[in-house]
Design a protein around this motif. Sequence first.
Motif, PDB file in Angstrom:
ATOM      1  N   TYR A  96       9.874  38.565  25.623  1.00  0.00           N
ATOM      2  CA  TYR A  96       9.937  37.246  26.073  1.00  0.00           C
ATOM      3  C   TYR A  96      11.204  36.632  26.039  1.00  0.00           C
ATOM      4  CZ  TYR A  96       9.607  32.101  25.669  1.00  0.00           C
ATOM      5  OH  TYR A  96       9.603  30.740  25.881  1.00  0.00           O
ATOM      6  N   ASP A  97      12.016  37.111  25.294  1.00  0.00           N
ATOM      7  CA  ASP A  97      13.335  36.604  25.123  1.00  0.00           C
ATOM      8  C   ASP A  97      14.263  36.809  26.355  1.00  0.00           C
ATOM      9  OD1 ASP A  97      12.967  35.572  22.475  1.00  0.00           O
ATOM     10  OD2 ASP A  97      14.213  37.301  21.452  1.00  0.00           O
ATOM     11  N   ALA A 100      12.539  34.957  29.360  1.00  0.00           N
ATOM     12  CA  ALA A 100      12.483  33.633  29.777  1.00  0.00           C
ATOM     13  C   ALA A 100      14.173  32.854  29.552  1.00  0.00           C
ATOM     14  CB  ALA A 100      11.951  32.920  28.073  1.00  0.00           C
ATOM     15  N   GLN A 101      14.854  33.753  29.948  1.00  0.00           N
ATOM     16  CA  GLN A 101      16.236  33.500  30.130  1.00  0.00           C
ATOM     17  C   GLN A 101      16.593  32.517  31.351  1.00  0.00           C
ATOM     18  OE1 GLN A 101      19.079  36.470  29.787  1.00  0.00           O
ATOM     19  NE2 GLN A 101      18.525  37.256  27.961  1.00  0.00           N
ATOM     20  N   TYR A 109       6.614  22.949  28.076  1.00  0.00           N
ATOM     21  CA  TYR A 109       5.757  24.058  27.788  1.00  0.00           C
ATOM     22  C   TYR A 109       4.372  23.758  27.368  1.00  0.00           C
ATOM     23  CZ  TYR A 109      10.577  26.270  27.431  1.00  0.00           C
ATOM     24  OH  TYR A 109      11.956  26.661  27.655  1.00  0.00           O
ATOM     25  N   ASN A 191      12.124  24.084  23.270  1.00  0.00           N
ATOM     26  CA  ASN A 191      12.287  25.458  23.572  1.00  0.00           C
ATOM     27  C   ASN A 191      12.620  26.113  22.290  1.00  0.00           C
ATOM     28  OD1 ASN A 191      14.686  24.352  23.371  1.00  0.00           O
ATOM     29  ND2 ASN A 191      15.471  25.876  25.139  1.00  0.00           N
ATOM     30  N   LEU A 192      13.147  25.771  21.272  1.00  0.00           N
ATOM     31  CA  LEU A 192      13.461  26.329  20.141  1.00  0.00           C
ATOM     32  C   LEU A 192      12.216  26.496  19.289  1.00  0.00           C
ATOM     33  CD1 LEU A 192      16.480  24.453  18.885  1.00  0.00           C
ATOM     34  CD2 LEU A 192      16.386  26.666  20.064  1.00  0.00           C
ATOM     35  N   THR A 195      10.409  29.151  21.455  1.00  0.00           N
ATOM     36  CA  THR A 195      11.145  30.506  21.060  1.00  0.00           C
ATOM     37  C   THR A 195      10.623  31.093  19.670  1.00  0.00           C
ATOM     38  OG1 THR A 195      12.834  30.013  22.150  1.00  0.00           O
ATOM     39  CG2 THR A 195      13.266  31.747  20.664  1.00  0.00           C
ATOM     40  N   ARG A 199       8.754  34.378  19.531  1.00  0.00           N
ATOM     41  CA  ARG A 199       9.950  35.226  18.939  1.00  0.00           C
ATOM     42  C   ARG A 199      10.233  36.382  20.065  1.00  0.00           C
ATOM     43  NH1 ARG A 199       6.472  34.077  14.639  1.00  0.00           N
ATOM     44  NH2 ARG A 199       4.884  35.839  14.726  1.00  0.00           N
ATOM     45  N   ASN A 200       9.926  37.902  19.527  1.00  0.00           N
ATOM     46  CA  ASN A 200      10.435  38.852  20.381  1.00  0.00           C
ATOM     47  C   ASN A 200       9.408  39.528  21.002  1.00  0.00           C
ATOM     48  OD1 ASN A 200       9.876  39.910  18.298  1.00  0.00           O
ATOM     49  ND2 ASN A 200      11.675  41.216  18.115  1.00  0.00           N
TER      50      ASN A 200
END
Length: 336
Positions: A96-97, A100-101, A109, A191-192, A195, A199-200
């Motif tokens: 996702y990291d 999602a850039q 979201y 967005n934080l 995230t 996570r990843n």
Amino acid sequence: MLTQPEIDALLSGVIETEQQDDVHHLLTQDSSGEAEATEKEIRLYNFWSPERFSKDQMRAVELVHEDLAERLTSSLPSYLRTMFRPRLIHIEQGRYDDLAQGIPGNTLYNILAFDPLPGRALLIFNPEVTWVILERLLGGSGRTPSASRPLTDIGQALIRGAVEFMLNDVKASWGKVANIEPRLEDATVNNLWVTMLMRNARVVLITFELLIQGVTGTMSIYIPLTMLKPIAAALTPTAWMAGHEEKHVDEIAQRDLEDAIAETSVPLSVELGSAKLTMAQLAQLSVGDVLLLGTSFQRDLLMSVGDKPRYKVTPGTHHSHLAVRITQILNSGAQR
């Protein structure tokens, strides 16, 4: 057993293998307590990048969302009261990291749950499409604002309503491979927080190109692989085609479409007759002049819907008003 330094090294991702053929020799002990060497093929497992979905599974996910695009093409125009054309243009899997850039900071979201599947999926529109949808829902022209602005609480609520309207189509599209109950769990512009939620995680990214009110944008759906693991066995093109039944009419969408059509105004016109004049005669016309029409008063007249003749009628009056009575319905291809 692994020693503590080996466990720490494994968790930090620094263990290296010296084997060239990925085959390890393990010692197994039988019930008599005697140890004997047995060769077993061991595959190295990458904790940072777990197993990926196969091509067949990804193709099944693609088929599901191609079907979703077709359903949205039929249902959303009645909700937005404008043309809405989604088209699946991209699908891939990754962290996702990484995928999602580049998402703008003012993106809303929409967090979706697919009960009873575990985890949460994300659905987002790019800001240009978001503003067009808001303009249409508020009765505007659908033009995007000249400058990007953060969404208000009212704007977020309206977008959530549009997403909830789409969930019936999401359920129908996934119904060929799994019985799920999608629901909108939450929506946020933080967005934080999103995230931290994702996570990843390794996800499948499905991207649609949207055309609405002359504006082209995107809609993206992020689905974690852990969410799809319980139905992985059903994610094959063969299973999807086996569950592909003849399309049934969505009664809710049909009623919405009928309601929207019922409120649409169309012009009706009755042609009493026609006459031909020269330019000289036309220039000499004045108030009180009488024109002879090439239609007999005993002959039916044509009534048109828009510019197409659809009915034959006879003229008369009704409650002191001019009126016509329909005597015949013409075929759609009828000519005058």
